[in-house]
Write a protein that holds these residues in place. Sequence first.
Motif, PDB file in Angstrom:
ATOM      1  N   PHE A  42       6.884   9.081   9.299  1.00  0.00           N
ATOM      2  CA  PHE A  42       5.752   8.436   8.616  1.00  0.00           C
ATOM      3  C   PHE A  42       4.439   8.775   9.313  1.00  0.00           C
ATOM      4  O   PHE A  42       3.413   9.014   8.665  1.00  0.00           O
ATOM      5  CB  PHE A  42       5.950   6.915   8.575  1.00  0.00           C
ATOM      6  N   ALA A  43       4.493   8.794  10.659  1.00  0.00           N
ATOM      7  CA  ALA A  43       3.275   9.108  11.424  1.00  0.00           C
ATOM      8  C   ALA A  43       2.802  10.523  11.096  1.00  0.00           C
ATOM      9  O   ALA A  43       1.599  10.765  10.924  1.00  0.00           O
ATOM     10  CB  ALA A  43       3.552   8.971  12.919  1.00  0.00           C
ATOM     11  N   ARG A  44       3.752  11.436  10.975  1.00  0.00           N
ATOM     12  CA  ARG A  44       3.412  12.829  10.674  1.00  0.00           C
ATOM     13  C   ARG A  44       2.787  12.914   9.269  1.00  0.00           C
ATOM     14  O   ARG A  44       1.843  13.657   9.037  1.00  0.00           O
ATOM     15  CB  ARG A  44       4.683  13.685  10.753  1.00  0.00           C
ATOM     16  N   TYR A  45       3.345  12.151   8.330  1.00  0.00           N
ATOM     17  CA  TYR A  45       2.796  12.132   6.971  1.00  0.00           C
ATOM     18  C   TYR A  45       1.333  11.697   6.998  1.00  0.00           C
ATOM     19  O   TYR A  45       0.464  12.353   6.409  1.00  0.00           O
ATOM     20  CB  TYR A  45       3.628  11.188   6.091  1.00  0.00           C
ATOM     21  N   PRO A  80      -4.357  11.842   5.951  1.00  0.00           N
ATOM     22  CA  PRO A  80      -4.908  10.557   6.414  1.00  0.00           C
ATOM     23  C   PRO A  80      -5.466   9.702   5.279  1.00  0.00           C
ATOM     24  O   PRO A  80      -5.427   8.481   5.343  1.00  0.00           O
ATOM     25  CB  PRO A  80      -6.011  10.970   7.394  1.00  0.00           C
ATOM     26  N   GLY A  81      -5.948  10.347   4.231  1.00  0.00           N
ATOM     27  CA  GLY A  81      -6.524   9.566   3.136  1.00  0.00           C
ATOM     28  C   GLY A  81      -5.523   9.264   2.030  1.00  0.00           C
ATOM     29  O   GLY A  81      -5.921   8.976   0.903  1.00  0.00           O
ATOM     30  N   ALA A  82      -4.236   9.327   2.323  1.00  0.00           N
ATOM     31  CA  ALA A  82      -3.206   9.141   1.283  1.00  0.00           C
ATOM     32  C   ALA A  82      -3.391   7.803   0.571  1.00  0.00           C
ATOM     33  O   ALA A  82      -3.776   6.810   1.194  1.00  0.00           O
ATOM     34  CB  ALA A  82      -1.823   9.204   1.914  1.00  0.00           C
ATOM     35  N   SER A  83      -3.106   7.794  -0.735  1.00  0.00           N
ATOM     36  CA  SER A  83      -3.337   6.583  -1.523  1.00  0.00           C
ATOM     37  C   SER A  83      -2.291   5.508  -1.214  1.00  0.00           C
ATOM     38  O   SER A  83      -2.389   4.399  -1.714  1.00  0.00           O
ATOM     39  CB  SER A  83      -3.319   6.927  -3.009  1.00  0.00           C
ATOM     40  N   ASP A  84      -1.311   5.839  -0.383  1.00  0.00           N
ATOM     41  CA  ASP A  84      -0.311   4.838   0.000  1.00  0.00           C
ATOM     42  C   ASP A  84      -0.319   4.618   1.518  1.00  0.00           C
ATOM     43  O   ASP A  84       0.647   4.094   2.080  1.00  0.00           O
ATOM     44  CB  ASP A  84       1.082   5.260  -0.470  1.00  0.00           C
ATOM     45  N   ALA A  85      -1.419   5.035   2.181  1.00  0.00           N
ATOM     46  CA  ALA A  85      -1.468   5.006   3.649  1.00  0.00           C
ATOM     47  C   ALA A  85      -1.215   3.605   4.212  1.00  0.00           C
ATOM     48  O   ALA A  85      -0.464   3.439   5.168  1.00  0.00           O
ATOM     49  CB  ALA A  85      -2.816   5.542   4.129  1.00  0.00           C
ATOM     50  N   GLU A  86      -1.820   2.617   3.588  1.00  0.00           N
ATOM     51  CA  GLU A  86      -1.701   1.253   4.113  1.00  0.00           C
ATOM     52  C   GLU A  86      -0.236   0.791   4.093  1.00  0.00           C
ATOM     53  O   GLU A  86       0.251   0.185   5.045  1.00  0.00           O
ATOM     54  CB  GLU A  86      -2.555   0.331   3.219  1.00  0.00           C
ATOM     55  N   ARG A 123       2.479  -0.002   7.138  1.00  0.00           N
ATOM     56  CA  ARG A 123       3.269  -1.227   7.212  1.00  0.00           C
ATOM     57  C   ARG A 123       4.754  -0.914   7.466  1.00  0.00           C
ATOM     58  O   ARG A 123       5.427  -1.602   8.217  1.00  0.00           O
ATOM     59  CB  ARG A 123       3.121  -2.036   5.922  1.00  0.00           C
ATOM     60  N   TYR A 124       5.264   0.153   6.816  1.00  0.00           N
ATOM     61  CA  TYR A 124       6.648   0.571   7.096  1.00  0.00           C
ATOM     62  C   TYR A 124       6.803   0.850   8.589  1.00  0.00           C
ATOM     63  O   TYR A 124       7.785   0.468   9.210  1.00  0.00           O
ATOM     64  CB  TYR A 124       7.012   1.863   6.352  1.00  0.00           C
ATOM     65  N   MET A 125       5.790   1.564   9.139  1.00  0.00           N
ATOM     66  CA  MET A 125       5.880   1.942  10.546  1.00  0.00           C
ATOM     67  C   MET A 125       5.915   0.713  11.438  1.00  0.00           C
ATOM     68  O   MET A 125       6.666   0.651  12.396  1.00  0.00           O
ATOM     69  CB  MET A 125       4.683   2.830  10.931  1.00  0.00           C
ATOM     70  N   ALA A 126       5.090  -0.282  11.073  1.00  0.00           N
ATOM     71  CA  ALA A 126       5.020  -1.487  11.887  1.00  0.00           C
ATOM     72  C   ALA A 126       6.329  -2.260  11.847  1.00  0.00           C
ATOM     73  O   ALA A 126       6.690  -2.941  12.800  1.00  0.00           O
ATOM     74  CB  ALA A 126       3.876  -2.364  11.391  1.00  0.00           C
TER      75      ALA A 126
END
Lengths: 198, 363
Positions: free
Chosen positions: B340-343, B348-354, B358-361
Amino acid sequence: MMRALRALLPLALLALASCAPMVMVAPGPAAVRDDFSVTVDSIWNRLTYPGIVFMAPGASEIWTAEGIPLDVLAFYIGVREGDALGRVLERGGKPLASYRAGMTPHEIVELYEQLVTQDGSAFTLGRLAPHRFGGADGFRFEYALTRKHDGLALSGVAYGAVIGKRLTLMAFTAPRMYYFAKYLPRVEAMAGTAQIKY
Amino acid sequence: MPPRFAHPDPASDEGGWWSQMDREEQRLRASGFLIRDKALNEMVSGIACRLAGAHCPDLRVYLVRTPLFNAMMAPNGMMQIWSGLLLRMTNEAQLAAVIGHEMGHYLERHSIDRIRSAKTATAVGHYLGLALGAVRSSNAGHFANAADIALIAGFLSYGRDQEREADRIGLNLMTQAGYAPLEASRVWEQMLEEVRADPMEGEDFWRASILFATHPPARERRETLAELAGSAGGRTGEAEYRAALAAQRPAFVSDELKRRKFLQTRVLFERLLKAVPDDGEIQYALGEAFRMRDGVGDAQSALDAYRKAQAMRGSPPELYRSMGLLERQRGQHAEARASFARYLELKPGASDAELVRRYMASE
C-alpha cells in the motif's frame, strides 16, 4: 435536452410496460425494510417491484425522485456473507461474486460494479474514501456510469458500511447533466441520517 | 473496384433504408460508447481509407466501446469497429484484414441483397434497428435476449459464397495497400485459440459476436486465407498499431476483465504477452483476472503475476494496491503495508489515498 428525453423514452416505455407501481415516501423518518431508516426532507417514490431496474438489479428497495428512467436511489440492506449484493439480470447469466466478511471497501466497490454493469454499461470509479455511515466507520464512493441502453452519461454516489459482518449500501445514480447535481445535496443529507438497526 | 455508389433515390426502397441507417448513425454519433480518441481514430480511418481507394470519401468509421470481437459495415458507408476487436489485433495488417473483409461486403453490396430478400417490413426494421444499432441492444457478455441474436444472425448471415468473395476482396485490398496478407489468417487463428480455451464459454462467445455468429467457421477461413496469401510479403505495422492504441488500451483491458470469461481472457493476455514479453500493463491485467476469478489458488497466481509485472514496462501503480488487498486477505500484514505504501508513493494524489492510508493504519 430534447435529445436526452427522446433517448430516455424507450426506458420509460419499459417501465410503463412492466407496470412499475410506486408509493410516496413523505418527508420525515422513513424505514427501508425493518432494519434501516433515513430521514428525508422531500418527497420520494418507492418502487413496489424493484426487480426490473437495470441500474440496481435485486436491490432491497428502490426509490426515485423524478422517475426510474432518470434517477435511482437503491438500498442494499444487511447483505449476509455468501450472498450476492443483488441479482443476476438475465436468467442463466453468470452468477455474481458473493460478499465476504472482511472485504475491503475496494472489493465491495467491485461487487457493486459487477452488479450494475451486467447489461454492458461502463463504470468508472471516482473518489473512494472513508465515511461515517449508519453509525459505523464506512465508506463513500463516486462513480460515472454510461448506460448501455441509450449511451447516456450518469453520475453516482454510494455510501456503505459493514456492521456485524453484514453489508449495507445506499447508491444514487442520475444523469450527469442537471439531475445528479439537483439531487446530490438531498441524498448527502439523507445519507447523514441513516440508521442501521441490525 | 466498382465506382463510388450514388446516394439512392429517396423514394426507392433502398433510399428508405439509407434514411433509417442515417438515423441510426446519428444515434451512434451521440452515444457515450463512441471512442473519440484522436490517434486511434486516425489510425483506423487511415487504414480504412488506404483500403477503400476511391470509395474513401464515402466511408465513416466509428469505434465503439464494447468488449466483443466485432466489425460491420452498412450500405450507407457507416462502419463500426468494437473495442474488443481492437484489443485483440496485434498489428495494423490484422485490422486491415478485418476492415478489408467488411469492405468486400460493402463493395459487392451484399447487405442490400440481404435486406431486399427479407420478406417483411418488420424484418427489414429488425435488420436496421438491431444490426446497426447493436451497440444499444447488446451487452458485454450476451445480448438482451436470445431472440435478438437469432434475429441479427439471421439477417446478417451472408451466404457462404458472399463470405468467400468478401475474404478474397479483403485480401486483395490489404495486399494492394502493402500489408502482409498472411496476417488475415492469423486473425482467425487467434480467435480459434480463444474459443478452444473453453468450449462452453467458446460457444457463448460465438453467439455473442455478430461477426462470428454468421460467418463460416473460423478454421475454414483461416486455412483458405493462409492459402490465398501464399508467401507474399508486406508491412505489418506493429509499432504503429501499439502506439495508436496505447491511450485507450487500459480501458479496453478493464472492459475485457469485466466480461468474466476467465479462460478466454487468459489466452488473450498470454498471447499479447508472447508478442511483447515485458508488457507490464497486460501482466498486471493477468493478475487481475486471477484475483477477480477468486477460485482455489487464484490469489497465489495473482500475486505471482503482480510480482512478475513489477519489473516490466508500463505496469500501473494499482498493481501495488491489488497486491496489498490480497496480502491483507491472507493476513500478511507487513507485506500488505509495504505494498500500500508503494502504491501511495507512486500515486500520491490517488482518489482513494485516504482509504488506503486507513488500511495501512489497521494492518
